[in-house]
Design an enzyme around this catalytic site. Structure first.
Site, PDB file in Angstrom:
ATOM      1  CG  HIS A   7       6.893   5.728  -4.950  1.00  0.00           C
ATOM      2  ND1 HIS A   7       7.850   5.598  -5.939  1.00  0.00           N
ATOM      3  CD2 HIS A   7       5.705   5.491  -5.558  1.00  0.00           C
ATOM      4  CE1 HIS A   7       7.275   5.296  -7.080  1.00  0.00           C
ATOM      5  NE2 HIS A   7       5.961   5.234  -6.880  1.00  0.00           N
ATOM      6  CG  ASN A  61      -5.868  10.597 -11.988  1.00  0.00           C
ATOM      7  OD1 ASN A  61      -4.873  10.665 -12.693  1.00  0.00           O
ATOM      8  ND2 ASN A  61      -6.060   9.609 -11.125  1.00  0.00           N
ATOM      9  CD  GLU A 122       0.203   1.327  13.060  1.00  0.00           C
ATOM     10  OE1 GLU A 122       0.313   0.698  14.132  1.00  0.00           O
ATOM     11  OE2 GLU A 122       0.366   0.801  11.932  1.00  0.00           O
TER      12      GLU A 122
END
Length: 263
Positions: A7, A61, A122
């Site tokens: 990831h 956060n 992109e």
């Protein structure tokens, strides 16, 4: 070492806004979520993503709503089928995504949009992988030889392709024998000798390992940075850094586990 890119993590100021953006515009679905003490982590990806396709990790956060994107990290890239770039970009425009860099301005080969936090995305044309699945993550490097050496020596990646321009070069790296659907790392080297600011809105790349302790020891033998070792993370994961300070997480992934998180 497995080596699969598991990831890429982005920090977001408003988790609900970001989730809505990715779920609405890229048809992502929530794969798993972890509520920690003062933070929340969500894994996202296309419904039909490949088993070794990379997920997007959004981290929020509490109280951290002023994020600096910086320029040491560049962008993530997502896929659409060959010949569908213009239609895909126009659909995003019709759905209310802000026009950033359309296909025409990019020579008809790719395009760019931004998410709510200014992360660049992109759009590339590929005949492999689910629509909108992650194709690569671009990071900027200050020394091409050092960066290529880092990924080939530390992680046993292969240099799969490159693009040489007048002022910069792009190098694409993947594990040996990686499936076409897997995400790659794009190393961008600008010839003008500039330096970069990491900011705090980009987080890290995550590489899967077969055995966290053994593979961590192997990385240290190969002179990788001892940044956050397994013991300091309750032997659930670890972090090293490349020569430019990009953080790289090491994680064992158990496909049969009830949760995607090692907590």
């Amino acid at each position: 070492m497995d080596g699969t890119l598991d990831h890429v993590m982005l920090r977001v100021a408003d988790l609900n806004d970001s989730l809505e953006w990715y779920e609405t515009h890229l048809d992502y679905e929530e794969k798993d979520r972890h509520e920690g003490d003062g933070f929340t982590i969500v894994y996202l990806g296309p419904e039909d993503m490949h088993e070794d396709g990379a997920m997007l990790e959004l981290t929020h956060n509490e109280g951290d709503d002023d994020l600096d994107v910086g320029d040491g990290w560049g962008h993530i890239a997502v896929r659409v089928p060959e010949g569908e770039l213009e239609d895909a970009y126009q659909q995003l425009m019709d759905d209310g995504v802000e026009d950033y860099r359309d296909p025409e301005s990019c020579g008809g080969r790719y395009a760019f949009v931004k998410d709510p936090d200014g992360h660049e995305i992109e759009i590339v044309q590929r005949d492999q992988g689910a629509r909108w699945s992650l194709d690569h993550t671009m990071i900027r490097i200050e020394d091409a030889d050092e960066a290529l050496g880092f990924w080939t020596r530390k992680f046993e990646y292969e240099h799969t392709s490159r693009w040489e321009a007048d002022s910069f070069s792009n190098y694409f790296m993947k594990p040996a024998d990686a499936a076409p659907e897997e995400m790659s790392v794009e190393l961008t080297y600008n010839y003008d000798g500039r330096s970069y600011d990491m900011g705090d809105a980009w987080g890290h790349l995550c590489v899967r390992v077969d055995d966290l302790e053994e593979d961590w020891d192997q990385l240290l033998t190969r002179e990788a940075a001892d940044y956050r070792d397994p013991e300091s993370n309750d032997n659930m994961y670890a972090f090293t850094e490349d020569q430019d300070g990009h953080e790289i997480e090491l994680l064992e992934r158990d496909p049969s586990a009830d949760s995607l998180f090692p907590f």
